[in-house]
Design a protein around this motif. Sequence first.
Motif, mmCIF file in Angstrom:
data_model
loop_
_atom_site.group_PDB
_atom_site.id
_atom_site.type_symbol
_atom_site.label_atom_id
_atom_site.label_comp_id
_atom_site.label_asym_id
_atom_site.label_seq_id
_atom_site.Cartn_x
_atom_site.Cartn_y
_atom_site.Cartn_z
ATOM 1 N N SER A 1 -65.494 -91.334 45.862
ATOM 2 C CA SER A 1 -65.475 -91.806 47.266
ATOM 3 C C SER A 1 -64.141 -92.566 47.250
ATOM 4 O O SER A 1 -63.919 -93.473 48.261
ATOM 5 N N GLN B 1 -61.211 -95.885 50.812
ATOM 6 C CA GLN B 1 -62.415 -95.552 50.689
ATOM 7 C C GLN B 1 -63.141 -95.163 52.000
ATOM 8 O O GLN B 1 -62.417 -95.116 52.840
ATOM 9 N N LYS B 2 -64.516 -94.538 51.753
ATOM 10 C CA LYS B 2 -65.226 -94.520 52.966
ATOM 11 C C LYS B 2 -64.994 -95.362 53.946
ATOM 12 O O LYS B 2 -65.297 -96.273 53.866
ATOM 13 N N GLU B 3 -64.269 -94.735 55.123
ATOM 14 C CA GLU B 3 -64.297 -95.623 56.495
ATOM 15 C C GLU B 3 -63.378 -96.803 56.175
ATOM 16 O O GLU B 3 -63.469 -97.459 57.098
ATOM 17 N N ASN B 4 -62.795 -97.130 55.345
ATOM 18 C CA ASN B 4 -61.750 -98.338 55.002
ATOM 19 C C ASN B 4 -60.532 -97.921 54.295
ATOM 20 O O ASN B 4 -60.423 -96.928 53.711
ATOM 21 N N PRO C 1 -63.402 -90.582 56.953
ATOM 22 C CA PRO C 1 -64.367 -91.118 57.747
ATOM 23 C C PRO C 1 -65.733 -90.899 56.834
ATOM 24 O O PRO C 1 -65.543 -90.184 55.829
ATOM 25 N N LYS C 2 -66.857 -91.391 57.168
ATOM 26 C CA LYS C 2 -68.016 -91.409 56.906
ATOM 27 C C LYS C 2 -68.500 -89.849 56.078
ATOM 28 O O LYS C 2 -69.107 -89.770 55.033
ATOM 29 N N GLU C 3 -68.412 -89.015 57.197
ATOM 30 C CA GLU C 3 -68.532 -87.788 56.751
ATOM 31 C C GLU C 3 -67.232 -86.913 56.965
ATOM 32 O O GLU C 3 -66.441 -86.897 57.919
#
Lengths: 115, 110
Positions: free
Chosen positions: A30, A50-53, A70-72
């Motif tokens: 991730s 990282q995811k979304e950050n 993004p998350k996805e």
Amino acid sequence: NAGVMQNPRHLVRRRGQEARLRCSPMKGHSHVYWYRQLPEEGLKFMVYLQKENIIDESGMPKERFSAEFPKEGPSILRIQQVVRGDSAAYFCASSPQGASTDTQYFGPGTRLTVL
Amino acid sequence: GQSLEQPSEVTAVEGAIVQINCTYQTSGFYGLSWYQQHDGGAPTFLSYNALDGLEETGRFSSFLSRSDSYGYLLLQELQMKDSASYFCAVTGGGGNKLTFGTGTQLKVEL
């Protein structure tokens, strides 16, 4: 277990166009890192996500460059209004936990050519 | 800031042993990694040293001396397929990012 995937492998753009580079990390990872490599040089860190950050963007040029994870979906490195100096190989790496001892696994890279 | 120095080029014959040195200056240090890259392809992880001493993985070994800010990669029983660029990289002084050296191009000859 698929490795880090990047697409496209080769991208040609004219000056002023936009370039979008995609990176899918290894399964279970991730943490994503982007590096740029100019001909006959080492890799230079650009951004760590990282995811979304966005965790660290200290290597990103102040203008025209942006990144997201993004998350996805894949991580995307976006270069707006490309110039000839942006021609380089862009590598993405991923790691499982973002620890300092984690191995970073690299993808095959995207070779960007700006005409 | 951080900087790493490596020789730009090394040539050796098949079957020989070669050592690629790396000296570094960092504001913080977690560990030294080595990567192999063939013809601009994906960098491939070879080894990682966080503590002083020698780490051995098959034909490849890597050494670290933190007090000397120095490490090396040792390749034994060289094969033609070992012809590639080898990069040392440090993590430290600001998170998990890798700071790479400029690379050493290894040419293995018959």
